[in-house]
Design a protein around this motif. Structure first.
Motif, PDB file in Angstrom:
ATOM      1  N   GLY A  86       5.510   0.448   4.560  1.00 13.91           N
ATOM      2  CA  GLY A  86       4.934   1.782   4.676  1.00 13.91           C
ATOM      3  C   GLY A  86       3.449   1.774   4.381  1.00 13.91           C
ATOM      4  N   GLY A  87       2.827   2.951   4.465  1.00 14.37           N
ATOM      5  CA  GLY A  87       1.382   3.027   4.264  1.00 14.37           C
ATOM      6  C   GLY A  87       0.955   2.569   2.889  1.00 14.37           C
ATOM      7  N   ILE A  88       1.601   3.082   1.847  1.00 14.84           N
ATOM      8  CA  ILE A  88       1.263   2.681   0.480  1.00 14.84           C
ATOM      9  C   ILE A  88       1.764   1.270   0.205  1.00 14.84           C
ATOM     10  CG2 ILE A  88       1.647   3.193  -1.957  1.00 14.84           C
ATOM     11  CD1 ILE A  88       1.752   6.168  -1.161  1.00 14.84           C
ATOM     12  N   GLY A  89       2.964   0.950   0.687  1.00 12.53           N
ATOM     13  CA  GLY A  89       3.532  -0.365   0.433  1.00 12.53           C
ATOM     14  C   GLY A  89       2.691  -1.490   0.997  1.00 12.53           C
ATOM     15  N   ALA A 145      -0.500  -1.397   1.721  1.00 16.31           N
ATOM     16  CA  ALA A 145      -1.759  -1.454   0.970  1.00 16.31           C
ATOM     17  C   ALA A 145      -1.554  -2.149  -0.369  1.00 16.31           C
ATOM     18  CB  ALA A 145      -2.308  -0.046   0.755  1.00 16.31           C
ATOM     19  N   LEU A 146      -0.436  -1.866  -1.026  1.00 18.22           N
ATOM     20  CA  LEU A 146      -0.129  -2.511  -2.298  1.00 18.22           C
ATOM     21  C   LEU A 146       0.007  -4.019  -2.126  1.00 18.22           C
ATOM     22  CD1 LEU A 146       0.779  -2.609  -5.273  1.00 18.22           C
ATOM     23  CD2 LEU A 146       3.104  -2.092  -4.467  1.00 18.22           C
ATOM     24  N   CYS A 147       0.768  -4.436  -1.139  1.00 18.19           N
ATOM     25  CA  CYS A 147       0.980  -5.873  -0.932  1.00 18.19           C
ATOM     26  C   CYS A 147      -0.334  -6.598  -0.673  1.00 18.19           C
ATOM     27  CB  CYS A 147       1.952  -6.098   0.216  1.00 18.19           C
ATOM     28  SG  CYS A 147       3.649  -5.569  -0.141  1.00 18.19           S
ATOM     29  N   ARG A 148      -1.199  -5.980   0.090  1.00 19.33           N
ATOM     30  CA  ARG A 148      -2.491  -6.603   0.375  1.00 19.33           C
ATOM     31  C   ARG A 148      -3.342  -6.697  -0.888  1.00 19.33           C
ATOM     32  NH1 ARG A 148      -1.597  -3.869   5.496  1.00 19.33           N
ATOM     33  NH2 ARG A 148      -1.558  -5.472   7.136  1.00 19.33           N
ATOM     34  N   ARG A 149      -3.256  -5.711  -1.749  1.00 17.41           N
ATOM     35  CA  ARG A 149      -4.011  -5.765  -3.002  1.00 17.41           C
ATOM     36  C   ARG A 149      -3.459  -6.834  -3.929  1.00 17.41           C
ATOM     37  NH1 ARG A 149      -5.725  -1.562  -0.723  1.00 17.41           N
ATOM     38  NH2 ARG A 149      -7.418  -0.220  -1.491  1.00 17.41           N
ATOM     39  N   LEU A 187      -1.050  14.660  -1.656  1.00 18.45           N
ATOM     40  CA  LEU A 187      -0.886  14.328  -0.241  1.00 18.45           C
ATOM     41  C   LEU A 187      -1.715  13.090   0.091  1.00 18.45           C
ATOM     42  CD1 LEU A 187       0.223  15.045   2.568  1.00 18.45           C
ATOM     43  CD2 LEU A 187      -1.813  16.467   2.911  1.00 18.45           C
ATOM     44  N   VAL A 188      -1.061  12.111   0.728  1.00 13.49           N
ATOM     45  CA  VAL A 188      -1.707  10.842   1.068  1.00 13.49           C
ATOM     46  C   VAL A 188      -1.597  10.630   2.576  1.00 13.49           C
ATOM     47  CG1 VAL A 188      -1.719   8.357   0.667  1.00 13.49           C
ATOM     48  CG2 VAL A 188      -1.117   9.913  -1.192  1.00 13.49           C
ATOM     49  N   ARG A 189      -2.640  10.082   3.152  1.00 12.54           N
ATOM     50  CA  ARG A 189      -2.693   9.862   4.600  1.00 12.54           C
ATOM     51  C   ARG A 189      -1.867   8.630   4.959  1.00 12.54           C
ATOM     52  NH1 ARG A 189      -6.816  12.119   7.448  1.00 12.54           N
ATOM     53  NH2 ARG A 189      -8.164  11.980   5.613  1.00 12.54           N
ATOM     54  N   THR A 190      -0.578   8.821   5.121  1.00 13.98           N
ATOM     55  CA  THR A 190       0.343   7.741   5.484  1.00 13.98           C
ATOM     56  C   THR A 190       1.141   8.154   6.713  1.00 13.98           C
ATOM     57  OG1 THR A 190       2.162   8.612   4.151  1.00 13.98           O
ATOM     58  CG2 THR A 190       0.606   7.115   3.050  1.00 13.98           C
ATOM     59  N   PRO A 191       1.815   7.197   7.364  1.00  8.22           N
ATOM     60  CA  PRO A 191       2.688   7.566   8.482  1.00  8.22           C
ATOM     61  C   PRO A 191       3.755   8.587   8.081  1.00  8.22           C
ATOM     62  CG  PRO A 191       2.269   5.218   8.521  1.00  8.22           C
ATOM     63  CD  PRO A 191       1.667   5.726   7.243  1.00  8.22           C
ATOM     64  N   GLY A 209     -11.837  17.162  -3.310  1.00  9.00           N
ATOM     65  CA  GLY A 209     -12.319  17.480  -1.981  1.00  9.00           C
ATOM     66  C   GLY A 209     -11.806  16.617  -0.858  1.00  9.00           C
ATOM     67  N   ARG A 210     -10.736  15.883  -1.066  1.00  5.41           N
ATOM     68  CA  ARG A 210     -10.136  15.092   0.002  1.00  5.41           C
ATOM     69  C   ARG A 210      -8.694  14.812  -0.336  1.00  5.41           C
ATOM     70  NH1 ARG A 210      -9.317   9.656  -1.195  1.00  5.41           N
ATOM     71  NH2 ARG A 210     -10.509   8.775  -2.939  1.00  5.41           N
ATOM     72  N   ILE A 211      -7.901  14.476   0.669  1.00  8.69           N
ATOM     73  CA  ILE A 211      -6.552  14.005   0.400  1.00  8.69           C
ATOM     74  C   ILE A 211      -6.623  12.520   0.062  1.00  8.69           C
ATOM     75  CG2 ILE A 211      -5.553  15.749   1.915  1.00  8.69           C
ATOM     76  CD1 ILE A 211      -4.949  13.410   3.898  1.00  8.69           C
ATOM     77  N   GLY A 212      -5.503  11.965  -0.373  1.00  8.43           N
ATOM     78  CA  GLY A 212      -5.495  10.569  -0.783  1.00  8.43           C
ATOM     79  C   GLY A 212      -5.401   9.607   0.384  1.00  8.43           C
ATOM     80  N   GLU A 213      -5.859   8.404   0.135  1.00  8.10           N
ATOM     81  CA  GLU A 213      -5.674   7.285   1.056  1.00  8.10           C
ATOM     82  C   GLU A 213      -4.664   6.322   0.433  1.00  8.10           C
ATOM     83  OE1 GLU A 213      -6.879   7.236   4.015  1.00  8.10           O
ATOM     84  OE2 GLU A 213      -8.244   8.947   3.797  1.00  8.10           O
ATOM     85  N   PRO A 214      -3.955   5.541   1.250  1.00  8.10           N
ATOM     86  CA  PRO A 214      -2.951   4.628   0.689  1.00  8.10           C
ATOM     87  C   PRO A 214      -3.487   3.748  -0.433  1.00  8.10           C
ATOM     88  CG  PRO A 214      -2.715   4.722   3.060  1.00  8.10           C
ATOM     89  CD  PRO A 214      -3.953   5.511   2.731  1.00  8.10           C
ATOM     90  N   GLY A 215      -4.722   3.286  -0.293  1.00  7.29           N
ATOM     91  CA  GLY A 215      -5.295   2.418  -1.308  1.00  7.29           C
ATOM     92  C   GLY A 215      -5.465   3.090  -2.658  1.00  7.29           C
ATOM     93  N   ASP A 216      -5.669   4.407  -2.667  1.00  9.78           N
ATOM     94  CA  ASP A 216      -5.799   5.116  -3.942  1.00  9.78           C
ATOM     95  C   ASP A 216      -4.543   4.945  -4.786  1.00  9.78           C
ATOM     96  OD1 ASP A 216      -8.344   6.208  -3.300  1.00  9.78           O
ATOM     97  OD2 ASP A 216      -7.384   7.812  -2.159  1.00  9.78           O
TER      98      ASP A 216
END
Length: 250
Positions: free
Chosen positions: A14-17, A19-23, A184-188, A210-217
């Motif tokens: 998934g979007g967060i998953g 990003a997590l694995c890459r980190r 709210l995070v910008r994921t699929p 002032g913004r929604i979250g990104e998966p990396g956050d």
């Protein structure tokens, strides 16, 4: 090789998953067991992570199936040795008022969010005898009342209770249990919300930063909770929500 961390990531593609694995891979040598429902996405992610230097294995599973999750951790232990961290990133978004939510929708929400969390925790307890870190997913909706979030707030509220109880139960075994609670995070998974200009504008205005979250956050927070540097953190629901749950914007 025993000093190389080994992680089981459920919902890895998934979007967060992802990003997590890459980190985790970017931090240095690691072993990653990637699990989820979509074999094509898992294989593509595994290829990227292998190129980055990680040792990777892939398993397709439905985390609602407790036996499959138990087998996942058993296989990870056999292949990688001691597991040092696990994360369950399974989740869903159902935005409906309670009176319009069907029995099946509520049951599905509980299964995807609570049952998977319980299954991963239980398997981690059995599969991580040397202790380590388990991270589950909550939501900002358990900390601030948001309209039409009754089902998901109930499900993630159960996850919060699971976290604090398990943290107490297994502290003596050096097994830490925490969760992250995003806005709210910008994921699929959230594409139906983020693709609507009106909905995105309204949600952005709700978040004080002032913004929604990104998966990396969110991935950064999970990676921190999985890291050995956080060995004195357990039983916490960490808000990663742009201030939504605790800050009132001007």
């Amino acid at each position: 090789m025993s000093d190389i961390p080994a992680y089981v990531i459920v919902g890895a593609a998934g979007g967060i998953g992802s990003a997590l694995c890459r980190r985790l891979a970017a931090r240095g040598p690691c072993k990653l067991m990637l699990a989820g429902r979509d074999p094509n996405k898992l294989d593509a992610l595994a290829s990227d992570l292998t190129t980055a230097g990680a040792t990777v294995a892939v398993r397709t599973l439905n985390a609602i199936d407790s036996g499959a999750v138990d087998l996942l951790f058993a296989e990870a232990g056999q292949q990688f040795g001691p597991i040092t961290g696990a994360a369950n990133l399974c989740g869903s978004i159902l935005l409906k008022p309670a009176h319009l939510t069907t029995d099946q929708e509520f049951a599905d929400t509980l299964a995807v969010n609570v049952t998977t969390a319980f299954n991963v925790l239980r398997a981690a307890v059995k599969g991580m005898p040397n202790g380590g870190s388990v991270v589950l997913m909550s939501t900002v909706a358990t900390k601030i009342g948001l309209a039409n979030h009754e089902a998901i707030a109930a499900a993630k509220g159960a996850v919060n209770g699971l976290v604090i109880s398990a943290a107490a139960t297994y502290a003596g075994r050096n097994l830490r249990v925490n969760a992250v609670a995003p806005g709210l995070v910008r994921t699929p998974l959230a594409a139906r919300l983020t693709s609507s200009e009106a909905t995105l504008k309204a949600s952005t205005a709700m978040h004080p930063l002032g913004r929604i979250g990104e998966p990396g956050d969110v991935a950064d927070a999970i990676a921190w909770l999985l890291a050995p540097e956080t060995t004195w953190v357990t039983g916490q629901i960490v808000s990663v929500d742009g201030g939504l749950s605790s800050v009132r914007a001007k």
